[in-house]
Design a protein around this motif. Structure first.
Motif, mmCIF file in Angstrom:
data_model
loop_
_atom_site.group_PDB
_atom_site.id
_atom_site.type_symbol
_atom_site.label_atom_id
_atom_site.label_comp_id
_atom_site.label_asym_id
_atom_site.label_seq_id
_atom_site.Cartn_x
_atom_site.Cartn_y
_atom_site.Cartn_z
ATOM 1 N N ALA A 105 38.219 -6.082 93.704
ATOM 2 C CA ALA A 105 37.520 -5.220 94.794
ATOM 3 C C ALA A 105 38.019 -3.887 94.477
ATOM 4 O O ALA A 105 37.093 -2.700 95.018
ATOM 5 N N ALA A 106 38.980 -3.667 93.597
ATOM 6 C CA ALA A 106 39.503 -2.289 93.466
ATOM 7 C C ALA A 106 38.860 -1.555 92.502
ATOM 8 O O ALA A 106 38.141 -2.068 91.743
ATOM 9 N N THR A 107 39.269 -0.024 92.456
ATOM 10 C CA THR A 107 38.771 0.584 91.423
ATOM 11 C C THR A 107 40.006 1.140 90.473
ATOM 12 O O THR A 107 41.006 1.137 91.162
ATOM 13 N N ASP A 108 39.888 1.752 89.438
ATOM 14 C CA ASP A 108 41.008 2.014 88.794
ATOM 15 C C ASP A 108 41.274 3.658 88.928
ATOM 16 O O ASP A 108 42.547 3.935 89.252
ATOM 17 N N VAL A 109 40.446 4.457 89.000
ATOM 18 C CA VAL A 109 40.824 5.859 89.104
ATOM 19 C C VAL A 109 39.635 6.644 90.121
ATOM 20 O O VAL A 109 38.408 6.117 90.191
ATOM 21 N N VAL A 110 40.272 7.263 91.096
ATOM 22 C CA VAL A 110 39.427 8.254 91.871
ATOM 23 C C VAL A 110 39.650 9.711 91.533
ATOM 24 O O VAL A 110 40.676 9.988 91.231
ATOM 25 N N VAL A 111 38.579 10.429 90.977
ATOM 26 C CA VAL A 111 38.510 11.662 90.664
ATOM 27 C C VAL A 111 38.406 12.666 91.717
ATOM 28 O O VAL A 111 37.572 12.644 92.339
ATOM 29 N N CYS A 112 39.385 13.410 91.770
ATOM 30 C CA CYS A 112 39.479 14.495 93.271
ATOM 31 C C CYS A 112 39.504 15.675 92.584
ATOM 32 O O CYS A 112 39.569 16.183 91.617
ATOM 33 N N ALA A 113 39.572 16.836 93.539
ATOM 34 C CA ALA A 113 39.426 18.052 93.240
ATOM 35 C C ALA A 113 40.153 19.104 94.105
ATOM 36 O O ALA A 113 40.517 18.621 95.441
ATOM 37 N N ARG A 114 40.734 20.244 93.772
ATOM 38 C CA ARG A 114 41.469 21.040 94.625
ATOM 39 C C ARG A 114 40.855 22.433 94.243
ATOM 40 O O ARG A 114 41.008 22.878 93.071
ATOM 41 N N GLY A 115 40.321 23.114 95.320
ATOM 42 C CA GLY A 115 39.684 24.287 95.037
ATOM 43 C C GLY A 115 38.552 24.326 94.372
ATOM 44 O O GLY A 115 38.050 23.432 94.014
ATOM 45 N N GLY A 116 37.950 25.594 94.067
ATOM 46 C CA GLY A 116 36.578 25.605 93.119
ATOM 47 C C GLY A 116 35.474 25.209 93.799
ATOM 48 O O GLY A 116 34.488 24.872 93.084
ATOM 49 N N GLY A 117 35.532 25.122 95.114
ATOM 50 C CA GLY A 117 34.247 24.514 96.023
ATOM 51 C C GLY A 117 34.109 23.421 96.015
ATOM 52 O O GLY A 117 32.922 22.809 95.965
ATOM 53 N N GLY A 118 35.101 22.293 95.471
ATOM 54 C CA GLY A 118 34.952 21.000 95.350
ATOM 55 C C GLY A 118 34.750 20.372 93.856
ATOM 56 O O GLY A 118 34.574 19.417 93.574
ATOM 57 N N LEU A 119 34.302 21.362 92.863
ATOM 58 C CA LEU A 119 34.262 21.054 91.361
ATOM 59 C C LEU A 119 33.465 19.548 91.168
ATOM 60 O O LEU A 119 33.764 18.707 90.625
ATOM 61 N N HIS A 125 31.406 14.507 85.771
ATOM 62 C CA HIS A 125 31.661 14.608 84.483
ATOM 63 C C HIS A 125 32.447 13.721 83.880
ATOM 64 O O HIS A 125 32.780 12.844 83.135
ATOM 65 N N LEU A 126 33.897 14.066 84.407
ATOM 66 C CA LEU A 126 35.115 13.001 84.360
ATOM 67 C C LEU A 126 34.757 11.593 84.590
ATOM 68 O O LEU A 126 35.457 10.747 83.688
ATOM 69 N N ALA A 127 34.347 11.479 85.611
ATOM 70 C CA ALA A 127 34.255 9.888 86.272
ATOM 71 C C ALA A 127 32.973 9.234 85.300
ATOM 72 O O ALA A 127 33.336 8.082 84.944
ATOM 73 N N ALA A 128 32.118 9.972 84.636
ATOM 74 C CA ALA A 128 31.207 9.352 83.638
ATOM 75 C C ALA A 128 32.073 9.142 82.287
ATOM 76 O O ALA A 128 31.719 8.129 81.694
ATOM 77 N N GLU A 129 32.973 10.038 81.936
ATOM 78 C CA GLU A 129 33.697 9.764 80.811
ATOM 79 C C GLU A 129 34.615 8.659 80.893
ATOM 80 O O GLU A 129 34.828 7.782 79.965
ATOM 81 N N LEU A 130 35.160 8.496 81.905
ATOM 82 C CA LEU A 130 35.975 7.415 82.199
ATOM 83 C C LEU A 130 35.333 5.946 82.167
ATOM 84 O O LEU A 130 35.703 5.070 81.791
ATOM 85 N N TRP A 131 34.024 5.959 82.873
ATOM 86 C CA TRP A 131 33.421 4.840 82.650
ATOM 87 C C TRP A 131 32.924 4.201 81.312
ATOM 88 O O TRP A 131 33.124 3.122 80.778
ATOM 89 N N LYS A 132 32.486 5.351 80.600
ATOM 90 C CA LYS A 132 32.103 5.253 79.058
ATOM 91 C C LYS A 132 33.421 4.586 78.385
ATOM 92 O O LYS A 132 33.297 3.975 77.418
ATOM 93 N N ALA A 133 34.594 4.960 78.766
ATOM 94 C CA ALA A 133 35.872 4.469 78.163
ATOM 95 C C ALA A 133 36.157 3.144 78.840
ATOM 96 O O ALA A 133 37.244 2.517 78.114
ATOM 97 N N GLY A 134 35.381 2.634 79.711
ATOM 98 C CA GLY A 134 35.644 1.375 80.244
ATOM 99 C C GLY A 134 36.511 1.161 81.493
ATOM 100 O O GLY A 134 37.133 0.130 81.803
ATOM 101 N N LEU A 135 37.076 2.311 82.122
ATOM 102 C CA LEU A 135 37.644 2.422 83.145
ATOM 103 C C LEU A 135 36.594 2.633 84.528
ATOM 104 O O LEU A 135 35.756 3.316 84.581
ATOM 105 N N ARG A 136 37.241 1.643 85.692
ATOM 106 C CA ARG A 136 36.404 1.954 86.697
ATOM 107 C C ARG A 136 36.603 3.042 87.437
ATOM 108 O O ARG A 136 37.684 3.451 88.084
ATOM 109 N N ALA A 137 35.612 4.096 87.680
ATOM 110 C CA ALA A 137 36.063 5.383 88.026
ATOM 111 C C ALA A 137 35.207 5.818 89.282
ATOM 112 O O ALA A 137 33.908 5.366 89.102
ATOM 113 N N GLU A 138 35.416 6.490 90.121
ATOM 114 C CA GLU A 138 34.474 7.203 91.113
ATOM 115 C C GLU A 138 35.321 8.339 91.513
ATOM 116 O O GLU A 138 36.232 8.669 91.549
ATOM 117 N N THR A 139 34.189 8.943 92.636
ATOM 118 C CA THR A 139 34.620 10.188 93.130
ATOM 119 C C THR A 139 34.349 10.148 94.655
ATOM 120 O O THR A 139 33.094 9.640 94.966
#
Length: 213
Positions: A105-119, A125-139
């Motif tokens: 039930a866990a995920t591998d990576v959570v993609v976060c941001a600091r500043g920049g209006g939330g980026l 884009h980074l979450a999509a790259e991680l999924w393409k590489a086979g890593l469970r990622a979300e934001t």
């Protein structure tokens, strides 16, 4: 039975659904004369039928993992595979404590941001790259989440790593920060272009890489 997903029960509810004909008919009538559904108060078309279903995917995954662990234990194994993650229960680790969650039930990576209006675009884009590489990622599902919201989301999802895209660091040299969310985990910085491979390596060293599962 709708209860704790950690309890392996043949009666656990993981999906529910039904027909929505009455709801659609009520909504159809509520639009009234002048709507796209009526002309001079006369219905042009009868309301359509409708069905729907909701599936508790995380609950189903947790139950599947629990059943797998119980079968493994009955054959002499050591039990369920779990991983540590941060839970907003006690102090420490920015107010988040280490708890256990089913690996299924866990995920591998959570993609976060600091500043920049939330980026938001950069995070997706980074979450999509991680999924393409086979890593469970979300934001976090917010255009500009706060630090507290991002840590809470990582805790809820049982994330192993948090990648923070800092607007200043990205602008100064395309650097990102990677923080391990498991007990006694560390953190490091790396180039944005190298973060996917860095995470693949870190997850592989922990035996949690998606590849081969």
């Amino acid at each position: 039975r709708d209860g704790d997903a950690s309890v392996a029960s043949p009666h656990a509810v993981v999906a529910a659904g039904g027909r929505y004909d009455a709801w659609l008919a009520a909504a159809w009538r509520a639009r009234g004369a002048g709507s796209s559904y009526a002309f001079d108060g006369v219905d042009l078309h009868a309301p359509p039928g409708g069905v729907g279903v909701s599936v508790a995917v995380r609950k189903a995954a947790a139950l599947a993992e629990r059943f797998r662990a119980e079968r493994f234990k009955s054959r002499g194994g050591s039990g369920a595979e779990t991983t540590g993650f941060l839970s907003p229960q006690t102090s420490g680790n920015n107010g988040f404590a280490t708890t256990a969650i089913s690996a299924a039930a866990a995920t591998d990576v959570v993609v976060c941001a600091r500043g920049g209006g939330g980026l938001l675009w950069e995070r997706l884009h980074l979450a999509a790259e991680l999924w393409k590489a086979g890593l469970r990622a979300e934001t976090p599902p917010s255009p500009c989440p706060s630090a507290t919201e991002q840590f809470a989301h990582a805790a809820e999802r049982g994330a192993r790593f948090m990648v923070t895209l800092d607007a200043v660091a990205l602008g100064a040299g395309e650097r990102v920060r990677v923080k391990s969310l498991v007990k006694n985990g560390g953190e490091f910085e790396c180039a944005r272009a190298e973060v996917v491979e860095a995470l693949r390596g870190a997850l592989a060293r922990r035996g949690n890489a998606v590849g081969g599962r």
